[in-house]
Scaffold this motif. Structure first.
Motif, mmCIF file in Angstrom:
data_model
loop_
_atom_site.group_PDB
_atom_site.id
_atom_site.type_symbol
_atom_site.label_atom_id
_atom_site.label_comp_id
_atom_site.label_asym_id
_atom_site.label_seq_id
_atom_site.Cartn_x
_atom_site.Cartn_y
_atom_site.Cartn_z
ATOM 1 N N GLY A 1 0.733 -1.215 0.027
ATOM 2 C CA GLY A 1 -0.069 -0.066 0.152
ATOM 3 C C GLY A 1 0.761 1.130 -0.197
ATOM 4 O O GLY A 1 0.273 2.331 0.275
ATOM 5 N N GLN A 2 2.361 1.187 -0.085
ATOM 6 C CA GLN A 2 2.989 2.386 -0.318
ATOM 7 C C GLN A 2 2.991 2.980 -1.728
ATOM 8 O O GLN A 2 3.067 2.045 -2.495
ATOM 9 N N ARG A 3 3.016 4.283 -1.633
ATOM 10 C CA ARG A 3 3.111 5.065 -2.683
ATOM 11 C C ARG A 3 4.125 6.063 -3.220
ATOM 12 O O ARG A 3 4.768 6.549 -1.958
ATOM 13 N N ALA A 4 4.500 6.327 -4.242
ATOM 14 C CA ALA A 4 5.686 7.175 -4.389
ATOM 15 C C ALA A 4 4.932 8.743 -4.525
ATOM 16 O O ALA A 4 5.423 9.685 -5.336
ATOM 17 N N HIS A 5 4.266 9.247 -3.386
ATOM 18 C CA HIS A 5 3.761 10.482 -3.194
ATOM 19 C C HIS A 5 4.829 11.156 -2.250
ATOM 20 O O HIS A 5 4.665 11.289 -1.277
ATOM 21 N N LEU A 6 5.792 11.825 -3.234
ATOM 22 C CA LEU A 6 6.780 12.420 -2.386
ATOM 23 C C LEU A 6 6.690 13.946 -2.573
ATOM 24 O O LEU A 6 6.411 14.531 -3.934
ATOM 25 N N THR A 7 7.262 14.759 -1.760
ATOM 26 C CA THR A 7 7.324 16.120 -2.013
ATOM 27 C C THR A 7 8.538 16.556 -2.851
ATOM 28 O O THR A 7 9.483 15.729 -3.190
ATOM 29 N N ARG A 8 8.657 17.710 -3.433
ATOM 30 C CA ARG A 8 9.819 18.063 -4.210
ATOM 31 C C ARG A 8 11.138 17.897 -3.545
ATOM 32 O O ARG A 8 12.120 17.207 -3.868
ATOM 33 N N LYS A 9 11.123 18.207 -2.123
ATOM 34 C CA LYS A 9 12.263 18.027 -1.200
ATOM 35 C C LYS A 9 12.611 16.692 -0.982
ATOM 36 O O LYS A 9 13.821 16.282 -1.216
ATOM 37 N N TRP B 1 11.875 14.188 -3.245
ATOM 38 C CA TRP B 1 12.474 13.655 -4.596
ATOM 39 C C TRP B 1 14.032 13.900 -4.552
ATOM 40 O O TRP B 1 14.811 13.148 -5.188
ATOM 41 N N ILE B 2 14.295 15.168 -4.321
ATOM 42 C CA ILE B 2 15.728 15.601 -4.431
ATOM 43 C C ILE B 2 16.494 14.806 -3.477
ATOM 44 O O ILE B 2 17.677 14.497 -3.822
ATOM 45 N N ALA B 3 16.096 14.502 -2.280
ATOM 46 C CA ALA B 3 16.733 13.579 -1.399
ATOM 47 C C ALA B 3 16.843 12.406 -1.800
ATOM 48 O O ALA B 3 18.073 11.656 -1.774
ATOM 49 N N VAL B 4 15.812 11.624 -2.529
ATOM 50 C CA VAL B 4 16.005 10.337 -3.074
ATOM 51 C C VAL B 4 17.102 10.294 -4.013
ATOM 52 O O VAL B 4 17.916 9.299 -4.100
ATOM 53 N N VAL B 5 17.214 11.307 -4.992
ATOM 54 C CA VAL B 5 18.047 11.257 -5.965
ATOM 55 C C VAL B 5 19.513 11.277 -5.585
ATOM 56 O O VAL B 5 20.383 10.678 -5.807
ATOM 57 N N LEU B 6 19.631 12.590 -4.654
ATOM 58 C CA LEU B 6 20.847 12.916 -3.959
ATOM 59 C C LEU B 6 21.701 11.509 -3.293
ATOM 60 O O LEU B 6 22.536 11.107 -3.277
ATOM 61 N N PHE B 7 20.656 10.844 -2.488
ATOM 62 C CA PHE B 7 21.059 9.466 -1.603
ATOM 63 C C PHE B 7 21.420 8.392 -2.697
ATOM 64 O O PHE B 7 22.300 7.681 -2.401
ATOM 65 N N GLY B 8 20.493 8.448 -3.763
ATOM 66 C CA GLY B 8 20.791 7.172 -4.705
ATOM 67 C C GLY B 8 22.173 7.590 -5.315
ATOM 68 O O GLY B 8 22.838 6.508 -5.407
ATOM 69 N N VAL B 9 22.591 8.722 -5.511
ATOM 70 C CA VAL B 9 23.609 8.791 -6.382
ATOM 71 C C VAL B 9 24.949 8.815 -5.265
ATOM 72 O O VAL B 9 26.141 7.988 -5.477
ATOM 73 N N LEU B 10 24.774 9.363 -4.103
ATOM 74 C CA LEU B 10 25.758 9.301 -2.976
ATOM 75 C C LEU B 10 26.143 8.133 -2.642
ATOM 76 O O LEU B 10 27.198 7.663 -2.619
ATOM 77 N N GLN B 11 25.049 7.252 -2.118
ATOM 78 C CA GLN B 11 25.337 5.799 -1.713
ATOM 79 C C GLN B 11 25.411 4.678 -2.620
ATOM 80 O O GLN B 11 26.448 4.258 -2.840
ATOM 81 N N ASN B 12 24.477 4.521 -3.603
ATOM 82 C CA ASN B 12 24.525 3.573 -4.788
ATOM 83 C C ASN B 12 25.539 3.767 -5.822
ATOM 84 O O ASN B 12 25.964 2.790 -6.362
#
Length: 286
Positions: free
Chosen positions: A55-63, A65-76
């Motif tokens: 039941g989880q959805r990708a309803h994220l705020t702009r902030k 989404w930025i955190a998701v992208v930043l963390f994805g690049v830095l960690q992964n």
């Protein structure tokens, strides 16, 4: 801390520490960025699928989404990509020892940013750093690839930045969805990087299939879920104390599975690092 939390913490530390050995095996048979890009694609789709079913959805705020992208690049990309790339030239045991700097670096930078650190925590920081320097000096003088060591150090710094800078990516009830999205970010960056820099020559041995399957499903997915559940159960500071097991477990697994030789200074350095991490986390926990 109850028995279940202890079991979860030890399980996470064991899985996290084993990832360096499985990476070392995998890169013998296939290009590192190619392996990771496919791994993150599979792990990310699995995580998103599990999250959607819950039941989880990708309803994220702009902030967020930025955190998701930043963390994805830095960690992964930078952290795990750096580890897999360096695994071609340095021992898994050395990589896990350098990676063990993470909780010490986070605590030290937080101290510079105003977090109050007691004398026990300060001693722990210096002890942990001294242990890593002791082992690195011994390995480099013994012929370890300096470029590979520097890549691992840079990778740990990238993960430290991710830990410090990326907050609030999840609203609390969509953790698995966010984890999956971060993995897909990593795949989307690593795949073109692999096409541009690597020759896709894959030696389809059973060792590669086993190592890739393990690193995709266990460290890549299971460990992440265990970690978030552990943090939810006992809090981030107390959960982080289990990181003090990583140097010992990582070195032990690399020694048993890969037959990597250990010297007396390695053992002494690992014990010093473990004591330093434990002192820092205990002091911060209080």
């Amino acid at each position: 801390m109850d028995f279940r939390a202890i079991l979860m913490g030890v399980s996470f530390a064991l899985i996290w520490s084993s990832a360096f050995t499985s990476a070392k095996i995998a890169v013998v048979y296939a290009p590192p960025f190619a392996i990771l890009s496919v791994r993150f694609l599979v792990s990310g789709l699995l995580a998103v699928g599990i999250a959607w079913a819950l039941g989880q959805r990708a309803h994220l705020t702009r902030k967020q989404w930025i955190a998701v992208v930043l963390f994805g690049v830095l960690q992964n990309v930078m952290y795990l990509g750096g580890n897999f790339f360096a695994a071609q030239v340095i021992d898994a045991s050395l990589a896990v020892i350098i990676a063990s700097l993470l909780p010490l670096l986070v605590a030290g930078i937080n101290g510079l940013r105003g977090e109050r650190l007691g004398w026990i925590a300060m001693l722990g920081l210096f002890a942990g750093l001294a242990g890593v320097v002791l082992i690195m000096g011994t390995r480099i003088s013994g012929g370890a690839d300096l470029g590979g060591v520097l890549i691992i150090v840079g990778a740990v710094l990238a993960l430290t930045m991710a830990t410090l800078l990326v907050q609030g990516a999840s609203s609390g009830d969509n953790i698995i969805m966010v984890v999956g999205l971060q993995m897909l970010v990593g795949s989307s960056v690593l795949f073109p990087l692999s096409l541009a820099t690597e020759v896709w020559v894959v030696d389809w041995q059973w060792q590669l299939i086993a190592a890739w399957t393990y690193t995709t499903l266990v460290p890549g997915l299971l460990a992440t879920i265990i970690w978030f559940e552990l943090v939810k159960r006992i809090g981030a500071t107390r959960a982080a104390t289990f990181h003090f097991l990583n140097p010992f477990l990582g070195v032990a697994i690399a020694s048993v599975v890969l037959g990597e030789a250990l010297g007396l200074r390695d053992v002494i350095g690992v014990m010093i690092i473990m004591a330093g991490i434990f002192a820092v986390q205990m002091a911060r926990g209080r």
